[in-house]
Structure formats: C-alpha cells, structure tokens
Scaffold this motif. Structure first.
Motif, PDB file in Angstrom:
ATOM      1  N   ILE A 138      71.995  34.792 138.668  1.00 43.18           N
ATOM      2  CA  ILE A 138      72.344  35.682 139.786  1.00 43.18           C
ATOM      3  C   ILE A 138      71.224  35.671 140.841  1.00 43.18           C
ATOM      4  N   LEU A 139      71.600  35.340 142.065  1.00 47.29           N
ATOM      5  CA  LEU A 139      70.643  35.329 143.186  1.00 47.29           C
ATOM      6  C   LEU A 139      70.614  36.722 143.812  1.00 47.29           C
ATOM      7  N   CYS A 140      69.440  37.340 143.853  1.00 45.17           N
ATOM      8  CA  CYS A 140      69.332  38.676 144.465  1.00 45.17           C
ATOM      9  C   CYS A 140      68.726  38.599 145.858  1.00 45.17           C
ATOM     10  N   PHE A 141      69.335  39.337 146.775  1.00 46.50           N
ATOM     11  CA  PHE A 141      68.753  39.531 148.109  1.00 46.50           C
ATOM     12  C   PHE A 141      67.823  40.738 148.051  1.00 46.50           C
ATOM     13  N   LYS A 165      76.160  32.068 139.749  1.00 45.49           N
ATOM     14  CA  LYS A 165      77.429  32.731 139.455  1.00 45.49           C
ATOM     15  C   LYS A 165      77.708  33.895 140.396  1.00 45.49           C
ATOM     16  N   ALA A 166      76.632  34.581 140.812  1.00 39.98           N
ATOM     17  CA  ALA A 166      76.821  35.824 141.571  1.00 39.98           C
ATOM     18  C   ALA A 166      75.626  36.066 142.477  1.00 39.98           C
ATOM     19  N   VAL A 167      75.837  36.972 143.444  1.00 40.25           N
ATOM     20  CA  VAL A 167      74.696  37.490 144.204  1.00 40.25           C
ATOM     21  C   VAL A 167      74.507  38.962 143.854  1.00 40.25           C
ATOM     22  N   GLY A 168      73.250  39.406 143.996  1.00 32.23           N
ATOM     23  CA  GLY A 168      72.909  40.804 143.726  1.00 32.23           C
ATOM     24  C   GLY A 168      72.024  41.346 144.828  1.00 32.23           C
ATOM     25  N   LEU A 169      71.623  42.605 144.666  1.00 38.51           N
ATOM     26  CA  LEU A 169      70.818  43.289 145.675  1.00 38.51           C
ATOM     27  C   LEU A 169      69.751  44.101 144.951  1.00 38.51           C
ATOM     28  N   ASP A 170      68.474  43.847 145.285  1.00 38.23           N
ATOM     29  CA  ASP A 170      67.413  44.595 144.607  1.00 38.23           C
ATOM     30  C   ASP A 170      66.290  44.940 145.586  1.00 38.23           C
TER      31      ASP A 170
END
Ligand code: ADE
Ligand code: ZN
Length: 335
Positions: A138-141, A165-170
């Motif tokens: 998961i790639l987080c912005f 698979k997905a993007v996230g936010l952190d």
C-alpha cells in the motif's frame, strides 16, 4: 491468571493490515545503514535512541520517525528493511501482510521512486517464495503535504502498478482532513487501486465519515474516535467496515492514557470489524504478538476474542477469496 500464554499468542496464525515499513526500522539496522551510507544521525547508541522514543502525541513521533528514515538510501536498504520485518512476521506466525510505504519521505531527499519500490518489492517476493508470507503493498500519501504533491507521487507509481494494491493516507492528521485528497484518491481508484486512510486516530469522527464518503475507503486505519459518534458506529457495524487498530501505538502516542482504557474489545463486542496491528513496531515497543499480549494483560482478552480479531483481519484483507478461506480454516483449526 489468563487462559492464554505467550506461546499460544505467538503461534496464533495472524494477519497484519497496518504496518509502516519505515516504522519497522529497528535502532540496530538504523546504525548499520547510517554507517553504510555515511549518513549522520543524532544518536550514538541504541540505548540513546530508545530513550528518545518518548512521545506526547502523533507529531512528536513523526518528527523522529522521518529523521530515522534518512538512513534509507539505496535499493538494498529498502530490501533489508522489508526483509527484517518479514523475518519478524515469520517468528510470530504472521501469514499475510499489507504494509504501507511513504515514498514522499524518500523522494523529497532525491531518492528515485523506483529505488524505493524495487527494494521493497524484491523483499516481498522473497517473502512469498522463501518464507511463505503473502503480501499486498500500500502506497501512502503524506497528508501534511499538498494534494499536488500526492498527484506527482501517483504519477511516479504508474509504471509500478503491478506491485501496488492500494493507496493510503498517513502523517499529521489534525488540520489535514481526508477530503483534502479527494481528487487524487479518485484518480487512484480510476487506475484500479483500492483505498484506505488513517482517520480518527487523533482526529475527530468526522474525518472517518469523509474517509468513507469522499475517499471511498475499503478500511479505516485506526478509527478509534468512531466510538464518540453513535450513527457512525451503527454504520461501521452494518457495513462491517474493518478498522485497523494499533493498541501499543495508541498508548505510546497518548490516544489512550492507559491500555486499560482502550476500547478495542468493547468495539469487538458491539460487532465492529476491529483488527489488531503494530503500526510502527520499532518505535512503539512491539510487533503483532506483543500487541495481542497487551490486550490479554490489560483487557483480559480471551482466546475466542483473539481468534475473532484475527478472523476480522482475514475478512478485511485484500488477498484472494481462496486464500482468505485457507487462512480462516487454519485459524479455526488452531487450539
Ligand atoms: N505514519 C507512521 N505511523 C503513523 C501513525 N500512527 N499515524 C499517522 N501517520 C503515521
Ligand atoms: Zn499508521
């Protein structure tokens, strides 16, 4: 005395859905990489590093966490970081993992996106082949940066979509609501990626609503502030929306003053799809097993509750239905 001993929790088949690879950088590896890459760090011993890991809130932690990541420079560093985490997973019988990485932390220092993702991906492939641990990345912005910056990062990811698979936010939650990233998340979904977001860790329940409605997340990372919003709780239960909760993180960052006040088991009993995860284990004092241990020690978690928590993680994971069924069977057979 609890019915559960450490070995039972350690051998319990587990799944991790909320883990920042940069947060699994142990002080020993930090020193090794600092030396190897000739990067200066403001510590002279492992003891000194551990003493510095006292946090009053999320921002306190993030300041030190981003500094630690400076030692990651070449592809092999990202491989070594990821591989060390996977070896921990093997020791703790974690069958499947969906780790986050924060590319902007590294590209801002001039490191190529491909250096980062190729190192991580090579370790994940080895993890599947040599350790039997399945994974989705998961790639987080980083939410303290602009949406334009997130768009640049998404553009850099396009040649590598087969590995993501997905993007996230952190990163810093307060003042950076999910809807700040509505357009870049819409673009990510158009590209076929799933979405998750940190919401309701330090921020209000309102941020969980906008993560759901504006970012169309498949899971909420943390989400503990949902307990203050009755309508949200009813929605989360009805939708069986997974929350990736991180007990040790929540007490280290003072989201809860004490583990005995943690609401994870209360939410479980109300029917919320809560899961157990480690977040940043090198900074918060433990990996998956240690997070289950504190629930046993402070909240008198039972074996049946531990198994329901893992079952929720399997349900909420992004792996195939077939592999979910295999893991559910393995969990059901565990005594
Ligand atoms: N980045 C790493 N750990 C985090 C956390 N617990 N919350 C927000 N951003 C993070
Ligand atoms: Zn997190």
């Amino acid at each position: 005395m609890s019915e559960i001993n450490f070995d039972w929790l350690n051998a319990l088949p587990k799944v991790e859905l909320h883990l920042h690879l940069e947060g699994s950088l142990e002080p020993e590896l930090m020193f090794t990489l600092a030396k190897r890459n000739n990067v200066k760090i403001p510590f002279t011993s492992v003891e000194q590093i551990k003493e510095a890991y006292q946090f009053n809130n999320l921002q306190d932690f993030l300041d030190i966490y981003y500094q630690g990541a400076d030692v990651l420079v070449v592809e092999q560093d990202f491989y070594d970081l990821t591989w060390a985490y996977l070896l921990k997973c093997q020791q703790q019988n974690v069958l499947h993992v969906e780790p986050f990485f924060d590319p902007q932390t590294h590209t801002a220092r001039g490191i190529d996106f491909s250096t980062i993702i190729d190192g991580i991906n090579r370790a994940l492939v080895d993890g599947r082949e040599k350790l039997g641990i399945s994974s989705e990345l998961i790639l987080c912005f980083l939410r303290h940066l602009s949406e334009d910056d997130a768009f640049i990062t998404l553009q850099q990811a396009i040649p590598h979509l087969d590995k993501i698979k997905a993007v996230g936010l952190d990163s810093s939650e307060k003042g950076h609501p999910p809807e700040k990233f509505s357009r870049v998340f819409a673009k990510a979904r158009e590209l076929g990626l799933l979405t998750v977001a940190h919401a309701g860790e330090e921020g209000p329940a309102e941020y969980i609503w906008t993560a759901l409605n504006d970012l169309k997340v498949s899971r909420v990372d943390h989400g503990v502030s949902a307990i203050f919003d009755k309508a949200l709780m009813e929605y989360l239960i009805a939708a069986q929306m997974p929350l990736t909760i991180c007990p040790l993180s929540n007490t280290k960052l003072k989201v809860f003053a004490d583990m005995s006040e943690h609401t994870i088991l209360q939410m479980l009993e109300l029917g919320v799809c809560v899961t157990v995860n480690s977040d940043d284990p090198a900074y918060f004092g433990g990996y998956m097993t240690e997070n289950f241990v504190v629930l046993r020690d402070s909240l008198a978690m039972t074996k049946a509750q531990a198994k329901r928590l893992v079952s929720n993680s399997i349900k909420g994971s992004f792996t195939s239905l077939e592999y979910k069924n295999t893991m559910q069977q393995q969990l059901a057979d565990y005594r």
